[in-house]
Motif scaffolding. Structure first.
Motif, PDB file in Angstrom:
ATOM      1  N   ALA A 142     -31.848  -4.001  12.287  1.00 44.34           N
ATOM      2  CA  ALA A 142     -30.407  -4.301  12.435  1.00 44.34           C
ATOM      3  C   ALA A 142     -29.901  -5.356  11.331  1.00 44.34           C
ATOM      4  CB  ALA A 142     -30.033  -5.098  13.635  1.00 44.34           C
ATOM      5  N   ILE A 143     -28.704  -5.723  11.156  1.00 44.93           N
ATOM      6  CA  ILE A 143     -28.171  -6.746  10.429  1.00 44.93           C
ATOM      7  C   ILE A 143     -28.531  -8.210  11.259  1.00 44.93           C
ATOM      8  CG2 ILE A 143     -26.487  -7.935   9.218  1.00 44.93           C
ATOM      9  CD1 ILE A 143     -25.279  -5.215   8.672  1.00 44.93           C
ATOM     10  N   ILE A 152     -26.873 -11.251   1.789  1.00 49.14           N
ATOM     11  CA  ILE A 152     -27.853 -10.038   1.315  1.00 49.14           C
ATOM     12  C   ILE A 152     -27.244  -8.772   1.363  1.00 49.14           C
ATOM     13  CG2 ILE A 152     -30.288  -9.302   1.479  1.00 49.14           C
ATOM     14  CD1 ILE A 152     -30.128 -12.302   1.555  1.00 49.14           C
ATOM     15  N   LYS A 153     -27.753  -8.002   0.089  1.00 50.60           N
ATOM     16  CA  LYS A 153     -27.132  -6.695  -0.095  1.00 50.60           C
ATOM     17  C   LYS A 153     -28.133  -5.638   0.785  1.00 50.60           C
ATOM     18  CE  LYS A 153     -24.824  -7.833  -4.506  1.00 50.60           C
ATOM     19  NZ  LYS A 153     -25.706  -8.821  -4.918  1.00 50.60           N
ATOM     20  N   VAL A 154     -27.654  -5.783   1.944  1.00 46.60           N
ATOM     21  CA  VAL A 154     -28.139  -4.665   2.820  1.00 46.60           C
ATOM     22  C   VAL A 154     -27.504  -3.784   3.591  1.00 46.60           C
ATOM     23  CG1 VAL A 154     -30.597  -5.889   3.127  1.00 46.60           C
ATOM     24  CG2 VAL A 154     -28.506  -6.186   4.643  1.00 46.60           C
ATOM     25  N   PHE A 206     -22.290  -0.019   7.095  1.00 43.79           N
ATOM     26  CA  PHE A 206     -21.850  -1.324   7.967  1.00 43.79           C
ATOM     27  C   PHE A 206     -23.009  -2.163   6.706  1.00 43.79           C
ATOM     28  CE2 PHE A 206     -20.825   1.201  10.946  1.00 43.79           C
ATOM     29  CZ  PHE A 206     -19.732   0.312  11.800  1.00 43.79           C
ATOM     30  N   VAL A 207     -22.106  -3.430   6.451  1.00 44.60           N
ATOM     31  CA  VAL A 207     -22.955  -4.455   5.505  1.00 44.60           C
ATOM     32  C   VAL A 207     -22.491  -5.753   6.254  1.00 44.60           C
ATOM     33  CG1 VAL A 207     -22.592  -3.057   3.481  1.00 44.60           C
ATOM     34  CG2 VAL A 207     -21.019  -4.803   3.902  1.00 44.60           C
ATOM     35  N   PRO A 208     -23.470  -6.695   5.965  1.00 42.63           N
ATOM     36  CA  PRO A 208     -22.978  -8.125   6.438  1.00 42.63           C
ATOM     37  C   PRO A 208     -21.555  -8.499   5.987  1.00 42.63           C
ATOM     38  CG  PRO A 208     -25.191  -8.093   5.424  1.00 42.63           C
ATOM     39  CD  PRO A 208     -24.685  -6.927   5.069  1.00 42.63           C
TER      40      PRO A 208
END
Lengths: 408, 231
Positions: A142-143, A152-154, A206-208
């Motif tokens: 998960a994030i 961070i680019k996740v 979904f991104v942070p």
């Protein structure tokens, strides 16, 4: 006279007039089938709604910005950029009835992986978002707060996106480009299905939150969120949490008697509970309409039983002369009527269940046949027989044997 | 001989609107066990009303009716049904069998209402059918039987409960003369076996089979005589 014997006599009488028995039964068959099918469609709809409620997550309050006025034009709710990440954090820590609060932003754009591309919704959210939505990852991770803090680019992929970009291959660890910016796929989210509004919730990335704010959305100030999604600690605390949020934001945004609030809170579960209620009311209404046909069928039974009593007056006279009591005659005709409606009920249940299955197969409507509705339908058909069979049976039992024997 | 039926001053008044019609104007007679009685009279003479009273299908307005030692007056409808079932056997002019029902099941019918089990019912029904000479016709439906055979089925049905009395209402009315003779011979045979038979008829040659003739006119008995002649 024992019951088996009564049953045999009734069966013989029904067999004697096969066509008539069938036509009489048809009214009940259609009525019961309609009730079963309608109830199935209705409860299927309310089942889907309750599933969707569960898919949003329980005890959810949505906080969205209010309207804004620019150059004399007022936007609708959500138009203003008045909510910030700080508001979200403050709700999470300062409201005692709140379990989690997550700020979110929303963008849409093209997601590219190798030679595949897919247009989807991109959601930025803090890690609490997945607690609130009760939405775990099925593979990968998960994030985390570190992803959030470091912007961070996740990204996490919804099932629909993963399938469209990667097919059956495992995307975890791959790089995708979101709006041309490379992101590492760290996990795949569990399948959620349709939202109550009919959207595919799995068609999302979904991104942070901070990553999204910096890279994917444009705003006037930094740290703006498009909505805050909040989970109350329990169902009983939803209303309390809502007023705590309002108080806190009024304070933070310096709202007083002269200034209109620049945010709105919405209690999602409440809205959906209303939807569920209306679906239930709908299924009840459908059932009620269908049961009118049952009453019509019942009147048909009564009509035929009256004809049958008249036709068989002589038989009644014979039976009375050789020792049948009033109750024996009453029971015999009641048994015939109840047998008709119960047989009709059974056939109707089978037809209704078949019809409901057909509807869900060919029209794609969700249907659900409950044991409860079958039981009710069956008992109701028996009750129709008792109710509409009583008067003709009473009439038969009340015949004078001398007149009945002489009847031509 | 013991008295099976004893009527004392039986009256039956029908009230139609504000008119009264006295169908039986004080009828009294006794019938002993083993008798074969013919009740005669023109239509409207009161013989059918008397038969209905005897058959516990109708209740007299006044008078006393003892059936097999039991006072039938003032008895409830359910008990009357029981008495019809256990003490009486009916034979009608129009046979009155249940159509689309095998002969043997027609014969069983009184036993169903008597509450007997199916095996016992079948056994007794077969005995009764043999008694009337219908062995082998058990599964025929009434429509597959001749008039005489149908009446035999009806007689078997009347016999099957071992009743105290068999009541026959114009049993030969729907039959031709040779079949009538057959049926009357059957009644005579049954009577010789000790069965009490009361038969309503308006035909003298049929009444001649009986050992006693009671004649009605205008609601009263005008003659009650033993017949010596037997055919």
């Amino acid at each position: 006279m024992d019951f088996i014997q009564t049953l045999k006599i009734a069966l013989r009488a029904l067999r004697t007039n096969k066509m008539r028995s069938f036509l009489t039964m048809l009214g009940i068959i259609i009525g019961i089938a309609a009730v079963i099918a309608m109830m199935a469609v209705g409860s299927g709809a309310s089942y889907v709604i309750s599933q969707q409620i569960a898919s949003i997550g329980s005890n959810i309050i949505l906080v969205i910005p209010g309207s804004t006025t620019s150059g004399g034009l007022r936007t609708g709710s959500g138009g203003a950029q008045t909510l910030s990440s700080d508001d979200a954090r403050s709700i999470g820590t300062d409201c005692p009835s709140v379990a989690y609060a997550a700020g979110t932003v929303r963008a849409s754009g093209q997601i590219i992986s190798g030679n595949m591309n897919w247009s989807s919704v991109i959601m930025g959210g803090t890690p609490e978002l997945f607690e609130i939505r009760e939405w775990p990852v099925v593979s990968g991770r998960a994030i985390t707060q570190q992803d959030e803090d470091g912007a961070i680019k996740v990204c996490l992929l919804g099932q629909t996106v993963a399938e469209n970009l990667f097919g059956s291959a495992d995307p975890v660890g791959s790089i995708v480009r979101i709006k041309k910016i490379p992101f590492t796929v760290i996990g795949i989210l569990e399948r959620k299905g349709q939202s109550p509004q009919g959207q595919d919730q799995d068609d999302a990335v979904f991104v942070p939150l901070r990553t999204a704010q910096r890279n994917l959305v444009r705003s006037q100030r930094t740290g703006i969120v498009s909505a805050i999604i909040v989970k109350a600690k329990s169902e009983e605390l939803i209303d309390k949490a809502e007023s705590e949020i309002q108080m806190l934001l009024n304070q933070r945004h310096r709202i007083n008697a002269t200034k209109e609030p620049d945010f709105t809170t919405r209690n999602l579960s409440e809205i959906l509970a209303v939807a569920e209620q209306s679906a239930k009311a709908m299924s009840l209404l459908l059932g009620a309409v269908a049961s009118i046909s049952l009453i019509v069928g019942g009147i048909g039974i009564m009509n035929i039983m009256l004809v049958s009593v008249t036709e068989r007056t002589r038989e009644i006279g014979i039976r009375m002369a050789i020792g049948a009591k009033k109750n024996d005659i009453l029971l015999q005709f009641m048994t015939e009527a109840v047998l008709l409606t119960m047989l009709g009920g059974l056939i109707g249940i089978a037809l209704g269940a078949g019809g409901a299955t057909g509807v869900s197969r060919f029209l794609g409507w969700p249907t659900m046949i409950s044991i409860q509705s079958i039981t009710i339908a069956f008992l109701f058909s028996a009750a129709v027989g008792i109710f509409f069979g009583f008067y003709p049976a009473k009439k038969a039992a009340g015949l004078n044997p001398i007149d009945a024997l002489r009847y031509e | 001989m013991s008295c099976v039926i004893s009527l004392t001053d039986i009256r039956r008044v029908f009230i139609m609107g504000d008119q009264q019609f006295e169908a039986l104007k004080g009828v009294s007679f006794d019938i002993s066990a083993g008798e074969f009685v013919a009740i005669m009279g023109a239509s409207g003479s009161g013989k059918s009303t008397c038969m209905n009273v005897l058959g516990c299908l109708d209740r007299p307005t006044s008078g006393r009716y003892l059936l097999d030692g039991l006072d039938v007056g003032g008895i409830g409808a359910n008990e009357l049904a029981d008495i019809r079932n256990k003490k009486l056997g009916f034979v009608f002019q129009g046979f009155n069998l249940l159509a689309r029902t095998p002969a043997v099941e027609n014969v069983e019918l009184p036993l169903i209402y008597a509450g007997l089990g199916s095996r016992e019912r079948r056994k007794q029904a077969l005995i009764a059918m043999e008694q009337v000479g219908l062995a082998g016709k058990e599964n025929n439906h009434p429509s597959q039987l001749s008039g005489g055979q149908q009446q035999r089925v009806a007689i078997a049905r009347a016999l099957v409960n071992n009743p105290a009395v068999i009541l026959a209402d114009e049993p030969t009315g729907n039959l031709d003369s040779s079949t009538s003779e057959e049926i009357m011979n059957l009644f005579t045979t049954l009577n010789r076996q000790g069965i009490t038979i009361i038969m309503v008829t308006h035909e003298h040659d049929v009444a001649a089979y009986a050992g006693r003739q009671i004649t009605f006119r205008d609601g009263r008995i005008i003659s009650d005589s033993l017949t010596t002649a037997t055919v």
